[in-house]
Structure formats: structure tokens, C-alpha cells
Enzyme design. Structure first.
Site, short mmCIF file in Angstrom:
data_model
loop_
_atom_site.label_atom_id
_atom_site.label_comp_id
_atom_site.label_asym_id
_atom_site.label_seq_id
_atom_site.Cartn_x
_atom_site.Cartn_y
_atom_site.Cartn_z
N PHE A 190 0.86 -1.18 0.00
CA PHE A 190 0.00 0.00 0.00
C PHE A 190 0.90 1.23 0.00
O PHE A 190 1.66 1.45 0.94
CB PHE A 190 -0.92 0.03 1.22
CG PHE A 190 -1.87 1.21 1.19
CD1 PHE A 190 -3.11 1.09 0.61
CD2 PHE A 190 -1.49 2.45 1.69
CE1 PHE A 190 -3.98 2.18 0.53
CE2 PHE A 190 -2.33 3.54 1.63
CZ PHE A 190 -3.59 3.40 1.04
N LYS A 330 2.04 10.67 8.35
CA LYS A 330 1.39 10.14 9.56
C LYS A 330 2.04 10.65 10.86
O LYS A 330 1.92 11.82 11.18
CB LYS A 330 1.38 8.60 9.51
CG LYS A 330 0.39 8.04 8.46
CD LYS A 330 0.32 6.54 8.56
CE LYS A 330 -0.60 5.92 7.53
NZ LYS A 330 -1.95 5.79 8.03
#
Lengths: 470, 470
Positions: A190, A330
Site C-alpha cells: 500500500f 502520519k
């Protein structure tokens, strides 16, 4: 906290609640009412009261307080409302950074280079002293791919100026200006959901369905058998097979006229099911990239920031020259990528190119990590967590398997996806937030302030839930 | 301001300086020293002192104070350090929004739906009541394209579930799961620089060079002749030609097996050179899209937010149903896109999906726009600006041509790019910041608090500079 004055008093000192407190099932009635009133919020789990959330605990609008072992898809580094971050917002010297977002590529604030040195450059991966900030993870990877394409073509041209044909053909999306280059990715990976990233993402069909893509090579990622110590030979063979096929694909795509400009890989495939490979695998893969003139891009968007017990997961490989590009987002609070000097980024540009106010937060986060030795804490908590998961999979052999992890970046498989999903809901109603990944895995993604006593509390609750499914 | 206490005193009331104040040429010595020390900042114009910047004036690290008619590539809506925005940051109720960035798609804060209603939905384009926030302009367009692809395939499937073949083929980037669909764009367009967006961007070779792309159709954008009133017939013919070719391309690409799922266009091509077309052109184009089952995506990333004198530039077309998707970023402070109900966004997802703290700022910006009737101000200032540019092109016929604009979103052409660039530098050294666009245009992109007296001040300085080039 309005509901729990005692816990709040304690939190004054420790900045954390002393446990979950559940008033309703989740989503509670208030969350449901808000969602029904709105057609602009689609996949909502529940609505949150971020003002009351603190440390490891997320509070929802129904007053439920949950131990958060998922942390906004692994993106909260040091818990909710950390005092160091609150202090930063109230400091008048920082106001301007929040209010005046610059076009960072052309008109940076005076302190931007210093803040980069203090934040991102202070944790730069081995061999890299350059960094480019971006607004999110997908943009980070998109621009990292572009840097690899540009570098590849620059080399091909012998660093001379592009031809007239290059300049005219690219304007209409045609070669040689827009060359048929490719990025090699791995099945199960991903790397984001914008069109370039999505061509290298292979975790779930629903991410990719209906979106045009590129004919780029996709190599197998090793499927390791657990427990690792029982399958040493098999796993080594599996990794060798994957490396061999990777090299074959590089050759095949070069022959097809779509040379591989770069290889992109996660140190642990996260969204795809927490798939690990050995350090030996990555070391050999990096060598294959170098041998074939492919840039090597390590995507640390989910693994970076400390939760594996090292700041970057690729540090576990023990290499001096682990990569040409390392991307992040993140827990780093800003997106971006590090790169080697050779990958000149002068043509990477957009209006915002990140957000300097996020760098200010990151400086504080890194200060807290250092001051409180949070990487050591993660190693300690992670050991307790993984040992607990090992014990549980022995206790529930039909239900759990393949406990695995590095630091607190852990996962375990459940017998099937329906049972996995039920376990997640039951655990949530008992005050603990977890996330799924891959076909049938549960992933653990606590923040860096998740201590050993949080682990033990979690394991007890998890044990109770599992007993219901035995 | 340390250097100009009188101006600062005035600004207490009016929150703006009373004029530029230049200490050095730009970039000044301090900017140059900072840049030389750093290899992580590549294309910097100069370094800024955002703390001292205010209203229409950007202050640099050498103490130069410049009237900003470029505003960070058109992304500062109501000037620097607006008191309403400073107040928002210091409000303790907002602290949590800055410190705890949520995964907005699954765990939004309680007030998020209300803040959407108060901000983005309060200025929703005609026919649209749904909005999806994103972190930046490129991500907004990438995800808008995905929404168009998904909608197109959903229709093709008759809204039934995808086939097993769809689900398996998409995992390896192959049709039918990853279908050969296309987005039609226009020569001269700029829609961003990530790989999907870049396949629809055709403004400068340097943006696209060396990056793989898609074989998608590219239609001609009208090249209007100025002054418009002298070339009514020619311009109508030119627009008709472009529309005809657009329709031909849609048919041709369908026959090639790469149907056009969507058409994307800017109301004014900005980066590509401030290229305008008539309302009639856009109305007819929208009808062509509907006729051929292509979604119609209006990219208002640069034009949106009020600088054309209406909140959205497409409002000048006077249509009830102007588009299926409208994307935005820059002056809106958050990226995102509006869409019609039919374009269901349930599969558009990423970790952050925007940043709720930016919505808080946008609420305040919209309040200021309404309270101070800034759209009327823009119309007034814009008229003065365009009339001034008309006068200057008469005065300097060999130097200037094609003055054009809507509101303050104006541009003028210079005889060649080298002279254009010199004029930009000279004007900057006299305390006014402008930007270039296209081959040889200067674009004007002041904030919405750029008043008529700023226009007159600018025109005087610009006149002085032009006289040097006569």
C-alpha cells in the site's frame, strides 16, 4: 474530564486517564444522530470529543473513553493533547506559522531551514541529508516517484539538456518526453491512492477498482510461515524465490521497453496485512536495485516515527546505505521524503509543499521522544505485547495465529475475516480501539506513550473477548 | 513593525501598512546568506518575516516591505496576519483542532459537520450539496478524477457489484478492473503535478518532462484575440472550432476503447497564461459533456474564493447546473471538491482527508468576506485595475498587450519573456510583488483586501517601471 474527576486529577500529573470508561455501545446514540443528519460524512466509525481525549485515550461524543491502540490509522505520535503540543499552540511566537501558510518552495519563513534541521534532518536516515516536505503521504510518494523518473532520465541523457522532441512530446503525454518508465512494487503493498501511488498499491481490490493504471511490474512479497524459528529453511527459500522473480521482472520490463526507474517497498507491509520479511531479504533487494540502476525507495509512511522500536523500521536492517529515497507522513505530522544528493529535487514543486506549522509540532514531538526515551519504552511495551500475543495464540489455537511484530508495530491473524471483525467490535465495546488489516489480521498501532501497563490492561480485556469466541 | 512605527500605529486600526518600504534589492543579503547555508531549499525567491507581514504587505528578512499582488501563488485570502485569524488561534476552544489531527474519514470531531455547513457548504456551487475535503489541490483533483471514473464504471455495470474478473484484474493494474478510461483536458491547462493530474496538465514542458503519462485526449483551448470587442466574430469562430474538436476527440477516444469518463477545465487557465473563454463556450462545453455521458469537472483551485468578483469563477457563466464536480484549494485554505449526489464518494478515502483546523480558518475568512463585502470590493478594485491596464497598454503599445481579467484576477502580456522577467524584478525592487504565467504574461493575484487605493499605487509604480523599458 467531566465524567471522571479522579482520573482527570491524576492526568494533571501523568497526562493520561487511568482506564477506559464506557457509557454505551459504540457508535453511541449521539454519534448515530450526528451521522444521520449528514450526507457529507460517509464511512464514519463514530464522532469524537478531541477536547476530552488525552494520552492513550480517545473520548467519543457519547462520553465513552477508549484505550486507543489504532491512533487514527497510526498517525498520533505521542497521544492526544500532549501538554508540549498544547503549549506550542499557545506560544504567541508561533501564531504567524498557523495563520500565514506560505508557498514554501519560493517564500519560506526565516526559521524554516533551522526548523528542518531541528526536526526532520535530526532524524534523517543513514546516507541522506536532504529532505522535501509535502502535505500528505500520497503526495510524498507521488513526488518521490517523480524524483526517481527524473533522475533516471537525467542519467540516460548524460545530464545534458532535454531535446526539442523531449519538450514537445511531453506536452501531449507522449514519449520520449513522457517516457515509458515504470516503478516496481510488491503484491500486498500500500503506497497511497492517487493515480501514481495506486499503480503501486496492491492490498485490496476496492482501493483500485475502476481507476485506470499503468502497466508496471508487480513482484511477489514473501509469505513467511510462523513461528519463524520452525520455518527457517522454508522462509529463506520463499524470500529467495521472491528476489529471483523481482530480478526477472526488472529484466522483462526493460525488454518490454518500460525500464524500472525505481523499486518501492514498505519495511513492513501494513495495510496489506502486516507482512514482514527478513533483514536479509531487504539487504539483497537493495543490492538488486543498485545492480540494475533502479532507485530504491523505502516507504516509511506507516512504519516511520518510532513504533518499531527504532525511529525508522529500515534501521533494523543494519545497513549504511539502506535506500535512495525514504518517504514519510502520519506520525511525522508532515508528509515528505528524504533523498540522496544524486536525486536532485529542483523540479519537485507545488504551491504549499507541506505546512511549516506541522514542522513546529514535529520539533516538539522529537523533543518528547528524546526526553522521555520513548523508543526504549516502545521496545519494552512491544516485547510485552508480542509475548502476550504469543501466549494468546497458544491459548486460542483455532482462533489466533501468526503473532508477529517489531516494537509495538504488531499484528495477529484471526481464523477468518468475519470473526476478526466481530472481535474488533466486541473489543471496542469493552473500551479498546483496534484496527484490521489484510484479509484477517488485527493490527496494533498504539502511540509511542503506550506503556507496559497499557499492554497488560489490553491483554486482559482481549483475553476476555477471545474467550467469548472460543 | 520595528522599522516603521508610524505605519504600524496606523495598522493597529486598519491592519495594513501604508506603503512599501525597501531597504535593499531583493533577495537581500540576509536572504542570500540563509539560502547559501542550505541545500534543502531549492527554488527560493527570498526568505520572509511572516510575523511582521500584515494585510497586503509581505515583509522579508532584510526588512523590505512589499505590496503583495501575488499572495503566495494566489493562496492568501484576506491578507497576512488578519486579526480574525489571529484571534482564532488564541481561542482555547480551538487548541484541540490544531493538536489532534484526526483520520477525518472515520473519526471526525463532533463539530465537523457543523463547521462544514458553516464554511464550505455555505458557499457550495449551484446544484451541489456534498463536499469532500482533501489536504491539497493535487489530491483534490486526483480524487475528483477517481470519483468520475468510479461513477462511469458504476453506470456501465448498471450499479451491480463488480465481477470476480473486475476484482482480480484490478489487483495487477489490468482491465477490466483497471479500465482504459480517460479524462479529457485542454492544452494550456494546469491541474496539478501528481501523476493523474499531470496527465491533464499542459502548461509548461518542465512540469511534465520525464514523467510517464496516460494516453488521454487533449483538446485545444480557445486563443482569443484582444481587444475582445474588435474580434467578436473571430473569437466566436475560434471557440466553435475548439468545441468541435473536443467533441471529435470524445468520439475518437471512445472508438479507441478509452472512453472519456470526465472533462476537466479551469474557468480561466491560470498557470497556462490567464487564458479566458466566453461564458457561451463553457455553457456549450457543459452540454457536450452531458450529451456524451462525461462528468464535467470545473477546477477552481486558483479561480475559486472570490478574486474574480464572484465566489466561484464559474458563476459568471450564469448556469443553474454548471458542473458535476468543482475542486478547490489555495484561498479556501483546505483542498477538496464539491460533487453532485450521483457521484457517490464512498470509496474516496485516505488517512487525513483534509485538516479540520483549516476549516476553522475558512469559517472566519468567509465571515470577513461577508462582513466587509469583500466581493464588492474585489469588483471595484478589479475594475480600476483592468482600466489601468487598458490605459497602460495604450501608453506602451510595443511593450504591453492583451490586458484581460475578471475582478482582480487580471493579466497582461509583455512583448517577450525576457522583458517580462526583467519587469517583474524591477517592480519587486520598487516594492511590488507580481507573478508571471504562460509564455509572456504577468498575472495579478492580490488578496481580497486589495483596495482601489492599492490599485492606484500599483499602477503608478508599474508605470514608472514600464517607462524604463520603453
Amino acid at each position: 474530564c467531566r465524567q471522571v474527576s479522579k482520573a482527570a486529577a491524576k492526568a494533571e500529573v501523568e497526562f493520561d486517564y487511568d482506564g477506559p470508561s464506557m457509557k454505551t455501545t459504540v457508535p453511541g446514540p449521539r454519534s448515530q444522530v450526528i451521522e444521520q443528519l449528514n450526507k457529507n460524512v460517509a464511512a464514519v466509525n463514530f464522532f469524537c470529543n478531541y477536547e476530552e481525549s488525552r494520552g492513550n485515550y480517545l473520548v467519543d461524543v457519547d462520553g465513552n473513553r477508549m484505550l486507543d491502540v489504532y491512533t487514527q490509522i497510526s498517525s498520533i505520535p505521542i497521544g492526544y493533547n500532549h501538554p508540549a503540543l498544547l503549549k506550542l499552540v499557545t506560544n504567541p511566537n508561533n501564531m504567524s506559522a498557523f495563520v500565514n501558510r506560505p508557498a514554501l518552495g519560493i517564500l519560506p519563513p526565516e526559521n524554516f531551514p533551522d526548523k528542518l534541521t531541528e526536526s526532520l534532518l535530526s532524524v534523517a536516515p543513514s546516507g541522506m541529508s536532504r529532505v522535501q516536505t509535502m502535505a500528505c503521504g500520497s503526495c510524498s510518494n507521488e513526488n518521490a516517484y517523480k524524483a526517481m523518473f527524473i533522475t533516471y532520465r537525467n542519467k540516460e541523457r548524460g545530464y545534458s539538456a532535454p531535446s526539442v522532441e523531449d519538450n514537445t512530446s511531453c506536452m501531449i503525454n507522449q514519449a520520449p518526453g513522457c517516457p515509458d518508465l515504470s516503478i516496481l512494487s510488491f503484491m500486498g503493498a500500500f503506497h497511497g491512492r492517487t493515480l501514481g501511488c495506486l499503480a503501486t498499491t496492491h492490498s485490496k481490490a476496492i482501493h483500485k477498482l475502476d481507476v485506470p493504471s499503468f502497466d508496471w511490474p508487480i513482484a511477489p512479497f514473501p509469505t513467511l510461515q510462523y513461528p519463524l524459528e520452525e520455518f527457517v529453511r522454508e522462509n529463506a527459500q520463499e524470500e529467495a524465490r521472491c528476489l529471483e522473480e523481482t530480478e526477472d521482472l526488472i529484466v522483462k520490463w526493460r525488454q518490454k521497453g518500460k525500464p524500472v526507474a525505481g523499486i518501492v517497498i514498505e519495511p513492513i507491509q501494513a495495510e496489506g496485512g502486516d507482512n514482514h520479511a527478513s533483514a536479509d531479504f531487504f539487504i539483497k533487494l537493495r543490492k538488486i536495485a543498485t545492480k540494475h540502476g533502479c532507485a530504491f525507495h523505502v516507504d516509511e509512511v506507516q512504519t516511520g516515527g518510532g513504533s518499531t522500536g527504532k525511529f525508522w523500521a529500515h534501521e533494523h536492517w543494519g545497513m549504511d546505505d539502506p535506500a535512495d529515497i525514504v518517504s514519510f507522513s502520519k506520525k511525522l505530522l508532515t508528509g515528505g521524503f528524504y533523498h540522496k544528493d544524486e536525486l536532485q529535487p529542483y523540479r519537485i514543486f507545488n504551491t504549499w509543499m507541506g505546512d511549516p506549522s506541522k514542522n513546529l509540532f514535529l520539533c516538539e514531538v522529537l523533543n518528547v521522544i528524546r526526553k522521555e526515551n520513548l523508543l526504549d519504552e516502545v521496545a519494552r511495551s512491544g516485547k510485552a505485547l508480542l509475548n502476550g500475543l504469543y501466549a494468546l495464540q497458544v491459548q486460542y489455537p483455532g482462533l489466533l495465529s501468526r503473532a508477529r511484530g517489531q516494537g509495538t508495530f504488531c499484528a495477529i491473524d484471526v481464523c477468518d475475516d468475519a470473526t476478526r471483525d466481530k472481535i474488533l467490535v466486541r473489543t471496542r465495546d469493552k473500551g479498546i480501539l483496534l484496527g484490521g488489516c489484510g484479509q484477517q489480521s488485527i493490527r496494533f498501532r498504539p502511540s509511542l506513550v503506550f506503556k507496559e501497563y497499557h499492554v497488560h490492561f489490553f491483554l486482559n480485556v482481549f483475553n476476555d473477548v477471545l474467550a467469548e469466541f472460543k
